[in-house]
Design a protein around this motif. Structure first.
Motif, PDB file in Angstrom:
ATOM      1  N   ILE B  83       2.447 -43.234  21.067  1.00 22.61           N
ATOM      2  CA  ILE B  83       2.108 -41.968  20.868  1.00 22.61           C
ATOM      3  C   ILE B  83       1.902 -41.355  19.549  1.00 22.61           C
ATOM      4  N   GLY B  84       0.738 -41.045  19.218  1.00 17.39           N
ATOM      5  CA  GLY B  84       0.426 -40.636  17.535  1.00 17.39           C
ATOM      6  C   GLY B  84      -0.382 -39.519  17.550  1.00 17.39           C
ATOM      7  N   LYS B  85      -0.514 -39.266  16.518  1.00 22.65           N
ATOM      8  CA  LYS B  85      -1.414 -37.790  16.176  1.00 22.65           C
ATOM      9  C   LYS B  85      -2.815 -38.017  16.812  1.00 22.65           C
ATOM     10  N   ARG B  86      -3.408 -39.384  16.646  1.00 22.80           N
ATOM     11  CA  ARG B  86      -4.692 -39.509  17.072  1.00 22.80           C
ATOM     12  C   ARG B  86      -5.010 -40.547  18.180  1.00 22.80           C
ATOM     13  N   THR B  87      -3.772 -40.850  18.902  1.00 23.15           N
ATOM     14  CA  THR B  87      -3.818 -42.054  20.012  1.00 23.15           C
ATOM     15  C   THR B  87      -4.962 -41.505  21.023  1.00 23.15           C
ATOM     16  N   ARG B  88      -5.846 -42.504  21.314  1.00 25.51           N
ATOM     17  CA  ARG B  88      -6.492 -42.320  22.455  1.00 25.51           C
ATOM     18  C   ARG B  88      -5.995 -43.152  23.580  1.00 25.51           C
ATOM     19  N   TYR B 179      -9.776 -34.298  17.700  1.00 22.49           N
ATOM     20  CA  TYR B 179      -8.932 -33.538  18.359  1.00 22.49           C
ATOM     21  C   TYR B 179      -7.585 -34.272  17.872  1.00 22.49           C
ATOM     22  N   SER B 180      -6.463 -33.767  18.014  1.00 27.16           N
ATOM     23  CA  SER B 180      -5.151 -34.458  17.685  1.00 27.16           C
ATOM     24  C   SER B 180      -4.023 -33.861  18.547  1.00 27.16           C
ATOM     25  N   ARG B 181      -3.052 -34.693  18.706  1.00 25.02           N
ATOM     26  CA  ARG B 181      -1.723 -34.216  19.350  1.00 25.02           C
ATOM     27  C   ARG B 181      -0.917 -33.426  18.419  1.00 25.02           C
ATOM     28  N   ALA B 182      -0.685 -32.137  19.084  1.00 27.25           N
ATOM     29  CA  ALA B 182       0.329 -31.115  18.292  1.00 27.25           C
ATOM     30  C   ALA B 182       1.740 -31.722  18.612  1.00 27.25           C
ATOM     31  N   SER B 183       2.212 -31.815  19.755  1.00 27.59           N
ATOM     32  CA  SER B 183       3.248 -32.039  20.202  1.00 27.59           C
ATOM     33  C   SER B 183       3.430 -32.773  21.665  1.00 27.59           C
ATOM     34  N   ALA B 212       2.168 -32.992  26.666  1.00 27.24           N
ATOM     35  CA  ALA B 212       1.457 -33.103  25.559  1.00 27.24           C
ATOM     36  C   ALA B 212       0.633 -31.984  25.353  1.00 27.24           C
ATOM     37  N   VAL B 213       0.294 -31.388  24.445  1.00 30.42           N
ATOM     38  CA  VAL B 213      -0.589 -30.465  23.720  1.00 30.42           C
ATOM     39  C   VAL B 213      -1.610 -30.924  22.571  1.00 30.42           C
ATOM     40  N   ASP B 214      -2.915 -31.022  23.056  1.00 30.81           N
ATOM     41  CA  ASP B 214      -3.920 -31.374  21.776  1.00 30.81           C
ATOM     42  C   ASP B 214      -4.568 -30.282  21.440  1.00 30.81           C
ATOM     43  N   GLY B 219      -6.658 -26.195  14.853  1.00 28.43           N
ATOM     44  CA  GLY B 219      -5.437 -26.215  15.382  1.00 28.43           C
ATOM     45  C   GLY B 219      -5.244 -25.074  16.604  1.00 28.43           C
ATOM     46  N   GLU B 220      -6.423 -24.998  17.306  1.00 28.65           N
ATOM     47  CA  GLU B 220      -6.527 -24.277  18.542  1.00 28.65           C
ATOM     48  C   GLU B 220      -6.032 -25.348  19.988  1.00 28.65           C
ATOM     49  N   ALA B 221      -5.212 -24.862  20.607  1.00 22.60           N
ATOM     50  CA  ALA B 221      -5.030 -25.737  21.920  1.00 22.60           C
ATOM     51  C   ALA B 221      -5.957 -25.750  22.720  1.00 22.60           C
ATOM     52  N   ILE B 222      -6.433 -27.275  23.047  1.00 24.90           N
ATOM     53  CA  ILE B 222      -7.479 -27.327  23.740  1.00 24.90           C
ATOM     54  C   ILE B 222      -7.065 -27.846  25.272  1.00 24.90           C
ATOM     55  N   SER B 223      -5.947 -28.563  25.436  1.00 26.43           N
ATOM     56  CA  SER B 223      -5.675 -29.242  26.569  1.00 26.43           C
ATOM     57  C   SER B 223      -4.127 -29.293  26.617  1.00 26.43           C
ATOM     58  N   TYR B 224      -3.522 -29.262  27.962  1.00 29.17           N
ATOM     59  CA  TYR B 224      -2.299 -29.421  28.082  1.00 29.17           C
ATOM     60  C   TYR B 224      -1.803 -30.558  29.294  1.00 29.17           C
TER      61      TYR B 224
END
Lengths: 238, 238
Positions: B83-88, B179-183, B212-214, B219-224
């Motif tokens: 689980i990282g900021k940019r993991t696919r 895109y990146s993982r916010a939390s 997870a929120v990307d 910085g706008e949330a695109i997926s939950y």
């Protein structure tokens, strides 16, 4: 035998449906569940089956039966423990509990198993300090940890932690003014006998397990910790 | 009734002890367990109690009983999902499985619940796209995910994901090149009926749950996304 859909016993389907009602917000914390008779009707089940479903939910801590009053959704507030590069346990939970205590249970010197040796960058069999500890928030156990450190580098870690109370202070006393989390591995399993007792869990309860290695500013591993968190009381936030 | 130590039934103590032998390496993958008679002797238990312990371990997937041959430690290899900021997803599991497939199960338009709205920064009740999916590694289900996205921003997300197969490609088609993982929030619970069926788990199995929120580069949330991983098959690495 009870009727089974897709290999899942009816009592378990009932328990799952009630759990979903709670997760989905149809039943809120503290709400009284419908009576056994109503639940039996809803699920076309007999009351014995409904009772079994409620017993399972009570064992999981999801509901509480109150003598003569009925069964209620238990108020669960999970603490969120942030996992970051520089998180300290106490700081991470600040504001979430009125009282937060960490207790040392025991310590000993032992030889590193293969796993501990790899984590700490030592030779297998090298002497290590092993400490057992627990954390309690507002009177409820929230973690049970086992930590290993190089005996050569931290020979009296255990006595210092007993004196100073805080890992950060003890590392400071060894000249390590800063340290950070190198990696954390998270898994989950059923609690074992010792965890059921020390964390006051019901048999069948789930623990989140984190394996973490902390490193000093030079990147050298200074501690390897295996922490178990009751899943019903804690969640981890990355 | 069986004897009980500290409130824990003997069959559970036996199951825990065998599990510890496996975790601790005394019993390796594929090893044959001692016979029921020997286990009964070791634990001062009757064979009925030993059989109950083995049945529990078999249900958890820890051991496998083979007709006429005995009971064996099941070969379990957990996949590690970083689980990282940019993991696919695909990259994260590369090299750990020969085949890795993600499947869309279904999709629909719905109104955002309070939780989904907060996560995506929308008003409660706003239209959202909801997709259900699964991932399979070497023929074994390893995750079951539900993902929500703003309908206004991604009206035909579902049909594009069915065409393109990859979330990264679909976001790219909407002009989001990064895109990146916010939390990420990690918890664990017993699998529900649907998960037991879709992930082919035994009743009582545990799932790790990640929320997870990307976010896009602004910085706008695109997926939950709410993902469930069978704890016996997956661990998460931070």
């Amino acid at each position: 035998m009870h009727s089974v859909a897709g290999g899942v016993a009816l009592w378990r389907q009932i328990a799952d449906a009630i759990r979903l009602d709670i997760v989905g917000g149809k039943l809120a914390n503290g709400d009284r569940l419908p009576t056994e008779a109503l639940l039996a009707q809803r699920f076309s089940a007999n009351r014995h089956t409904v009772r079994r479903a409620l017993a399972v939910l009570a064992e999981e801590g999801v509901v509480v039966a109150e003598q003569g009053r009925g069964t209620f959704v238990r108020s669960i507030r999970r603490l969120s423990y942030p996992i970051g590069k520089r998180t300290r346990f106490r700081e991470g939970l600040k504001g979430q509990a009125a009282s937060l205590t960490s207790v040392s249970i025991s310590d000993r010197i032992e030889n590193a198993t293969a796993r501990v040796a790899v984590a700490l960058g030592l030779k297998p069999g090298a002497k290590v300090v092993r400490t057992e500890g627990m954390s309690v928030a507002d009177g409820v156990p929230i973690s049970r940890s086992t930590t290993w450190l190089s005996y050569r580098r931290f020979p009296d870690f255990a006595s210092r932690i007993n004196q100073m109370g805080s890992t950060t202070l003890v590392f400071g006393s060894y000249g390590i003014t800063d340290y950070s989390r190198a990696s954390t591995r998270i898994s989950a399993r059923h609690a074992d006998v010792e965890e059921i007792q020390s964390l006051t869990l019901a048999p069948g309860a789930i623990v989140l397990v984190s394996e973490a290695v902390d490193v000093d500013p030079e990147g050298e591993a200074i501690s390897y910790a295996l922490s178990r968190f009751p899943a019903e009381r804690m969640e981890l936030v990355v």
